[in-house]
Motif scaffolding. Structure first.
Motif, short mmCIF file in Angstrom:
data_model
loop_
_atom_site.label_atom_id
_atom_site.label_comp_id
_atom_site.label_asym_id
_atom_site.label_seq_id
_atom_site.Cartn_x
_atom_site.Cartn_y
_atom_site.Cartn_z
N ASN A 328 0.86 -1.19 0.00
CA ASN A 328 0.00 0.00 0.00
C ASN A 328 0.90 1.24 0.00
O ASN A 328 1.45 1.61 1.03
CB ASN A 328 -0.91 -0.02 1.23
N ASN A 331 0.47 4.00 2.58
CA ASN A 331 1.02 3.76 3.91
C ASN A 331 2.53 3.58 3.90
O ASN A 331 3.19 3.79 4.92
CB ASN A 331 0.37 2.52 4.53
N THR A 444 -10.17 -6.64 3.85
CA THR A 444 -9.11 -5.78 4.34
C THR A 444 -8.38 -5.09 3.20
O THR A 444 -8.06 -3.90 3.26
CB THR A 444 -8.11 -6.60 5.18
N SER A 447 -10.39 -2.25 1.88
CA SER A 447 -10.46 -1.10 2.78
C SER A 447 -9.17 -0.28 2.76
O SER A 447 -9.17 0.89 3.17
CB SER A 447 -10.74 -1.57 4.21
N ASP A 449 -6.70 -0.89 4.65
CA ASP A 449 -6.17 -0.87 6.01
C ASP A 449 -5.09 -1.95 6.18
O ASP A 449 -5.24 -2.90 6.93
CB ASP A 449 -7.30 -1.08 7.01
#
Length: 556
Positions: A328, A331, A444, A447, A449
């Protein structure tokens, strides 16, 4: 690129279901050999599945994926559903073992231009009641696939003229502007945006399974999704008709003696849904006659035992199932950190020790099995010192811990993740491995996250465009990654059919994956398949497995 990203985003449900089909296994028994439609078996019997109790020829295909539907109007991209349904209702076209398009109901599909495609139905194509398969059947089925009453979003028909962006026509619509009859055997498909012939064939022709309008045309469209006719279809275009079905245990078929390509030599055929751990016992006892490279997940620990069986011959499929690791980038935004993570993994060690060498290492999306693989894209080699240098140049906070999400059902990669985490620890990066079932993992991933997420993903070798466009589609995609050079390459790929030019553009994307690392391939798997030596004419292959099932036979 915006229009393509919109398309790719809408394709997500179909893409994910097709990809995840390779990771899921069903927890079920099957049909006892020689008893079509019977209750589940424990696979403990020594009775041969090749010959039933009456001496009738019966073949059992062992798979580890649940068959969720046998209704062509409810196709969702999952390969096992498509193949199980295609035994009754042929698709327009299918891939063969060499990953070339082969006509099934259609004998040709041609591009008039980048927006118009002509499908010609084989003049010999017949329904089992003797009626010809016609353009009316194709147009009728396409119209129902776009019906809001059936509400199938996975088939992605919003790309055609006259279909809304939600994938549906107006309630009660009697035609689609972009899917029209030219003559009794020819249908024209018109797309809103330019599309390559390859994409049309792979994403639409392989999944459109025409239904007999003259038989079910009067059934109200709001009843077609659940109508009992689909439980015992009496008119089919394919080699078999289904006789009984339990989505978690089996599908049983009988031969269509009037099959227009030739009556099947095997009168009865079963798809048996079992756990992967049951495949060895089934092959040993003869209750399973053949497995498939991707629909039948043979555990790695059983490979040698199956290879040692005197009654069985084994083969390995092409390396197409990619153990992809997605980062990701929202992040983990520092590309030097992502590069460091890649250089710190000894992927060859993982391949040899955990997969016993049954696979390959590549960078990016494409494996050597596909026509667009560029061998000049040399995979990054394990180099801990270089990884440490890159980490030192990055903005990595050593007090941070990266969350690493893994499919709990993939025991091989659960072990591989532990090795990777240890190697990242040696680099100086702490990770926390979190295992979860595939459905939770997908939720997940959607999302966003997570920091790092790994899952088995098959990029269709002949047309990986849609998947790649989604995964590198910026906000809303798993990676959150976007790059102008990648966008330009994808824009060209969208309408290209020339193999060498496609190889060049995909090579650009794979090289960018090496440099920016929004994803990497831990390894690409070559999976094993097996069949009883008495079964002839059947050759396990990733694609084309059932194209000529009517020629399967039993000898000896």
């Amino acid at each position: 690129m915006k229009k393509y990203r919109k398309t790719a985003g809408k394709c997500l449900a179909a893409i994910l279901s097709a990809a995840m089909a390779l990771s899921l296994t069903a927890c079920a028994g099957g049909v006892k050999g020689g008893e079509s439609g019977s209750a589940a078996s424990s696979l403990g019997s020594s009775e041969s599945a090749l010959e039933g109790t009456t001496g009738e020829k019966i073949v059992n295909i062992g798979v580890t994926s649940t068959v969720n539907t046998l209704n062509p109007l409810l196709m969702d991209g999952v390969e096992v559903n498509k193949y199980a349904t295609g035994l009754m209702f042929l698709p327009l076209m299918e891939l063969n073992a060499d990953m070339e398009f082969e006509g099934m109901l259609a004998d040709s599909i041609t591009a008039e231009d980048e927006n118009h495609f002509l499908v010609h139905i084989d003049d010999k194509a017949m329904w089992s009641d003797g009626q010809p398969v016609t353009a009316d059947d194709v147009v009728y089925t396409a119209l129902r696939l776009c019906s809001p009453a059936i509400a199938n979003t996975a088939m992605m028909y919003y790309v055609f003229e006259g279909v809304g962006d939600d994938g549906f026509v107006e309630p009660g619509a009697d035609h689609i502007d972009g899917i029209t009859k030219v003559d009794d055997k020819t249908v024209r498909f018109a797309t809103k945006e330019p599309m390559s012939l390859i994409t049309f064939q792979n994403s639409y022709a392989r999944y459109l399974m025409p239904l007999p309008k003259h038989i079910i045309g009067d059934i109200p469209e709001d009843q077609l999704a659940s109508n009992q006719w689909f439980s015992h279809p009496d008119v089919v275009s394919g080699p078999y008709r289904m006789t009984s079905y339990d989505k978690d245990h089996y599908v049983s078929y009988e031969a269509n003696e009037a099959y227009w390509k030739g009556a099947p030599k095997i009168p009865k055929l079963n798809i048996r849904i079992v756990e992967g751990s049951q495949l060895y016992a089934g092959l040993q006892s003869g209750e399973i006659d053949i497995t498939h490279n991707t629909m039948s997940a043979i555990p790695l620990e059983d490979y040698e035992s199956i290879q040692a069986l005197d009654t069985v011959e084994t083969s390995f499929g092409d390396p197409i199932t990619n153990q992809s690791v997605f980062i990701n980038t929202k992040n983990v935004p520092d590309s030097k950190l992502r590069q460091a993570l890649l250089y710190a993994i000894d992927r060859n060690q993982i391949l040899e020790q955990l997969l016993k060498g049954n696979g390959e290492i590549v960078d990016g999306f494409l494996s050597s099995a596909g026509p667009y693989y560029d061998p000049s894209v040399i995979p990054v080699s394990y180099d801990l010192e270089k990884a440490k240098a890159l980490l030192a140049e990055s903005s990595w906070d050593p007090s941070r811990t990266l969350r690493f999400y893994v499919d709990s059902g993939d025991s091989t990669f659960v072990n591989a993740a532990s090795v990777i985490a240890a190697q990242w620890s040696a680099l100086g990066v702490r990770t926390e491995i979190r295992t979860m079932d595939i459905n939770t993992l997908m939720s997940t991933a959607g999302s966003g996250d997570f920091d790092i997420m790994a899952v088995q993903y098959t990029y269709p070798p002949v047309d990986p465009y849609v998947d790649i466009a989604w995964l590198l589609g910026g906000d809303g995609s798993w990676t959150g990654y976007e790059n102008d050079e990648v966008n330009e390459a994808l824009s060209k790929i969208a309408t290209l059919s020339d193999t060498e030019e496609l190889k060049k553009q995909y090579g650009i994307i794979d090289r960018r994956m090496q440099e920016d690392v929004p994803m990497f391939s831990a390894y690409v798997i070559r999976t094993m398949a097996a069949k009883n030596k008495r079964l002839t004419g059947a050759v396990p292959s990733v694609y084309g497995f059932l194209n000529h099932v009517q020629d399967w036979d039993i000898t000896g």
